[in-house]
Scaffold this active site. Sequence first.
Site, PDB file in Angstrom:
ATOM      1  CB  SER A   9       0.578  -8.781  -2.297  1.00  0.00           C
ATOM      2  OG  SER A   9       0.355  -7.953  -1.197  1.00  0.00           O
ATOM      3  CB  SER A  20       5.747  -4.368   6.406  1.00  0.00           C
ATOM      4  OG  SER A  20       4.491  -4.485   7.044  1.00  0.00           O
ATOM      5  CG  HIS A  21       0.642  -5.741   3.153  1.00  0.00           C
ATOM      6  ND1 HIS A  21       1.549  -6.716   2.879  1.00  0.00           N
ATOM      7  CD2 HIS A  21      -0.372  -5.900   2.265  1.00  0.00           C
ATOM      8  CE1 HIS A  21       1.111  -7.449   1.876  1.00  0.00           C
ATOM      9  NE2 HIS A  21      -0.047  -6.979   1.474  1.00  0.00           N
ATOM     10  CB  SER A  22       1.890  -1.838   8.244  1.00  0.00           C
ATOM     11  OG  SER A  22       2.219  -0.894   9.233  1.00  0.00           O
ATOM     12  N   GLY A  50      -0.467  -1.706   1.995  1.00  0.00           N
ATOM     13  CA  GLY A  50      -0.159  -2.363   0.720  1.00  0.00           C
ATOM     14  C   GLY A  50       1.339  -2.331   0.512  1.00  0.00           C
TER      15      GLY A  50
END
Lengths: 215, 253
Positions: free
Chosen positions: B77, B16-18, B50
Amino acid sequence: MGLDITWAVDWVRRSADVIAEHRVELIRLDRDIGDGDHGENLDRGFTAVVPKLDDLAAGSTPGDVLKLVAMTLISTVGGAAGPLYGTAYLKAAAAAGSESSLDGEAVARILAAARDGIVARGKAESGDKTMIDAWTPAVDAAAAAAASGADATAVLAAAADAAEAGAVATEPLVARKGRASYLGERSVGHRDPGAQSTALLLRAAADAASESTGA
Amino acid sequence: MPEVGDSSRVGLVFVSHSSKIAEGLVDLAAQMAPTVALVAAGGTDDGRIGTSFDRVTAAIVEADSGAGAVVLCDLGSAILTTETALDFLDDEQRARVVIADAPLVEGGVAAAVAAEAGDALDAVVAAARSANATSGDGGGPDAAGGPGDAGAPASAAQPEAAATTATTGGYSRRETITNHDGLHARPAAEFVKLASTFGQRVTVNGIDARSLLAIMSLGLTKGASVEIASEDPEGVAAVDALADLVQSGFGEH
């Protein structure tokens, strides 16, 4: 006259400078239609590459420099730009092989390999409002210049011109890939930040070439 | 009791981005899959929003102890970073790491339960993908079941007169959900895990008893009537075991 390790190292330094200089502009472009981290992430990535240039072994080739950039971007850039540019530089490095000097045809081939790597990674097509809309015109212009017998410096200049035009031409497009695609029609009127950073990086390559060959 | 990260089990990586989302999902899935290697790869190396190539790579290596790993990702991403990480694995390991095209939370939980049940790599991926069908419109029981799940309306339509029915080649029992919160995630997972220990196909109101998301999507609350059935002549023990579990209230009376 071909482009050697001096050009490659100078390109990376110029890339770091130009991205730092345009950091705020890239952040603003990305904030308009994305998550606002493009300038920050690329700046972090290229800033991290510069000190590593000093550690390059004697006899390193342009391909070694491209690979160094690839690995650093992949591991330091937290957004989509990391894997996308990382893959581009990695494929470019493979295309450059162990050649110590790159002529116009080699440069055109390297740019095409980089673009193909980005397409394979991100699955974007021309017109999706992504960095591909700067890369593909650049690759086409480079191939045409090389076919007409242009040297490496002229090939890069043609690529940089086409990338800049391509970046501007993303403004009226509707985004179909990446975070900006969530905005749909609202992405119209904004320049794609990835296309803009591509134009900056290819211009840095062309500037480094004209410096190194005194053209 | 197998150790966490048992080499016979498929491991899971949540990208995850988090970091909070990835770690929270590990906590959530661990409730239902205590012995599966569940590894979070959230955020960047310095704790920002990110994804990190190094974190994802390390997580895959940690999750795969030989039986393979399934990676679930959030936004774009995260997938790009994971695909790049896969490119750098050696061929042998890359062959047993799969990115599941599934929603992170629902797919992750379904995959965790399948991995806990000892399912092989492709079955764990299929469990994750089954979450795609439950999240859209028109996701009826068949759609919710996922691959290999051609729902069996015949058993649901059987007569309800008797609590135990032995029809031609089939056996079913009807029970009432007695636990306070109904068949929510934990008891549903317990149910699916038990169902997975039997070789015979068993259905719950026509839904595959091994499909966690399909069962949860039935929305069975306290007082709901469930028909547990198998058309397999060998399925009597499985039906009885599952019906007894429902009757027990999953220890939540």
